[in-house]
Every structure is written in C-alpha cells, then in structure tokens.
Design an enzyme around this catalytic site. Structure first.
Site, PDB file in Angstrom:
ATOM      1  N   GLY A   1       0.797  -1.309  -0.094  1.00  0.00           N
ATOM      2  CA  GLY A   1      -0.113  -0.208   0.012  1.00  0.00           C
ATOM      3  C   GLY A   1       0.765   1.363   0.041  1.00  0.00           C
ATOM      4  N   SER A   2       1.996   1.212  -0.564  1.00  0.00           N
ATOM      5  CA  SER A   2       2.935   2.375  -0.454  1.00  0.00           C
ATOM      6  C   SER A   2       2.307   3.430  -1.346  1.00  0.00           C
ATOM      7  CB  SER A   2       4.365   2.369  -0.668  1.00  0.00           C
ATOM      8  OG  SER A   2       4.244   1.839  -2.098  1.00  0.00           O
TER       9      SER A   2
ATOM     10  N   HIS B   1       0.703   0.232 -13.678  1.00  0.00           N
ATOM     11  CA  HIS B   1       1.401  -0.833 -13.934  1.00  0.00           C
ATOM     12  C   HIS B   1       3.049  -0.526 -13.866  1.00  0.00           C
ATOM     13  CE1 HIS B   1       2.168  -4.943 -15.445  1.00  0.00           C
ATOM     14  NE2 HIS B   1       2.949  -4.373 -16.174  1.00  0.00           N
TER      15      HIS B   1
ATOM     16  N   ASP C   1      -4.545  -4.735 -17.946  1.00  0.00           N
ATOM     17  CA  ASP C   1      -3.268  -4.037 -18.314  1.00  0.00           C
ATOM     18  C   ASP C   1      -3.489  -3.590 -19.753  1.00  0.00           C
ATOM     19  OD1 ASP C   1      -0.885  -6.093 -16.741  1.00  0.00           O
ATOM     20  OD2 ASP C   1      -2.063  -4.387 -16.102  1.00  0.00           O
TER      21      ASP C   1
HETATM   22  C1  GRF Z   1       3.306  -1.191  -7.705  1.00  0.00           C
HETATM   23  O1  GRF Z   1       4.487  -1.747  -8.062  1.00  0.00           O
HETATM   24  C2  GRF Z   1       2.309  -1.147  -8.610  1.00  0.00           C
HETATM   25  O2  GRF Z   1       2.836  -0.616 -10.060  1.00  0.00           O
HETATM   26  C3  GRF Z   1       1.851  -2.486  -8.972  1.00  0.00           C
HETATM   27  O3  GRF Z   1       1.833  -3.176  -7.756  1.00  0.00           O
HETATM   28  C4  GRF Z   1       2.795  -2.601  -6.771  1.00  0.00           C
HETATM   29  C5  GRF Z   1       1.865  -2.015  -5.606  1.00  0.00           C
HETATM   30  O4  GRF Z   1       2.970  -1.322  -4.415  1.00  0.00           O
HETATM   31  N1  GRF Z   1       0.527  -2.671  -9.708  1.00  0.00           N
HETATM   32  P1  GRF Z   1       2.393  -0.823  -3.261  1.00  0.00           P
HETATM   33  O5  GRF Z   1       1.580  -1.831  -2.641  1.00  0.00           O
HETATM   34  O6  GRF Z   1       1.445   0.326  -3.664  1.00  0.00           O
HETATM   35  O7  GRF Z   1       3.574  -0.418  -2.519  1.00  0.00           O
END
Ligand code: GRF
EC number: 2.1.2.2
Length: 190
Positions: free
Chosen positions: A13-14, A105, A146
């Site tokens: 969830g960053s 993505h 995608d």
């Molecule tokens: C990210 O790399 C995004 O592009 C992909 O999933 C990942 C999620 O990362 N779809 P986070 O959970 O938001 O850190």
C-alpha cells in the site's frame, strides 16, 4: 462538491498512502475508502494511520454479488484508483464506472503486461529481456488485465548491471512521484 476517491490495494500500500497523503492537500477531494481483498495487506495499517475507513471483501462477494459496486455507488465515489490490486475487476463494476477506474502498472505497457505480470515478475522479465529502459504506465481499467487506454507513462534507464531489485526501486520512485499527481489531475478534470 467534494470529489470522493476509493483506492483498491492487495499488498503493502505504499502507493495508496502516497496518493491519500497528496490528496489531503487538495481542496474538495477526499479519499473516502480503502478496499482490499487481503486481510493481511500492509495497506490496512497505512489506512488506519491516515484515519481512512477500510473495507475487506472475499472472492464470492466480489465476483458473485454486486455488493462492492452498490457500496461504491452509494458512497458516490467519483474515481476508483487501483494501487497494487491483484484481482481482475468484474465487468459489472467496470460498466458501472466507465472511464472512472484507473490502474498503475510497473512497466511500459503494452510490453511486460497481462495476467501473471505483476511485482517482481515484471522486473525479472525486463532484466531477462535485456531492456535498456523500464518505467510506469497509468491507464484506464477495462475487463482485461493491463489493456485499458493509457493515460500517462514515465520511464527510467536500466543499466546492464541492474538487478530486478534495482529496477523495482527505480520504478517505485516513479510511481510515488507521478501517481498521486495524475490522480489529482484526473479528479480536477471531472
Ligand atoms: C506497484 O509496483 C504497482 O505498480 C503494482 O503493484 C505495486 C503496488 O505497490 N501494480 P504498493 O503496494 O503500492 O507498495
């Protein structure tokens, strides 16, 4: 009228956190809800810290009922943001929110996308293919992984010595730099 955002996430969830924090500085935009299909997702703690309500759902609720769609409609959600959400969006939800669901993505679509292409699998494929650049793609969501219309892309170089972890780090930097801003721009245009 305050614009309502809902964020879907399955993992750490960053991106969800960066987007919610960024939107707190934008007048009349609110992150109303964070939704997840994973009760162990790191995004849940991040949402709690930001005092954003969390909704958890299972596969049956998501694919065999329209409860999630109805809840999003009842909450008058304007934009649905996918940030590391791993499940395909049901077509009834996609049809209920035309051009109002976006995803990020971690590669330059249409390359390195599709079912099974997520997280480290993407970066490993980029390195294995000897690519000299990678990046991010923000796109509208349709019924296929995608494949929705591309809204924004940004790229970063890949050096011959870069490992998949190096690429992941460079790509995450781009995600955190651009996704919040693009979401804010999309909402402002609504
Ligand atoms: C990210 O790399 C995004 O592009 C992909 O999933 C990942 C999620 O990362 N779809 P986070 O959970 O938001 O850190």
């Amino acid at each position: 009228m305050t614009k309502q955002i809902a964020i879907f996430a399955s993992g750490s969830g960053s991106n969800a956190e960066k987007i919610a924090e960024y939107l707190t500085n934008i007048p009349d935009v609110e992150t109303t809800l964070i939704l997840s299909n994973n009760p162990k997702a790191g995004v849940i703690d991040r949402a709690r810290r930001l005092h954003i309500p969390v909704l958890l759902f299972d596969r049956t609720t998501f694919y065999e009922s329209n409860q999630v769609t109805r809840l999003l409609q009842a909450q008058k959600i304007d934009l649905i943001v996918l940030a590391g959400f791993m499940w395909l969006m049901p077509s009834e939800l996609v049809q209920a929110f035309p051009d109002r669901i976006v995803n990020i993505h971690p590669a330059l679509l249409p390359k390195f996308g599709g079912k099974g292409m997520y997280g480290h699998f993407v970066h490993e494929a980029v390195v294995a293919a000897g690519e000299t650049e990678s990046g991010i793609t923000i796109h509208y969501v349709n019924e296929h992984y995608d494949e929705g219309q591309i809204i924004f892309q940004a790229s970063c170089p890949v050096a011959p010595t870069d490992s998949p972890e190096d690429v992941a780090r460079h790509v995450q930097k781009l995600e955190h730099e651009h996704y919040p801003r693009i979401v804010a721009e999309l909402v402002a245009a609504m």
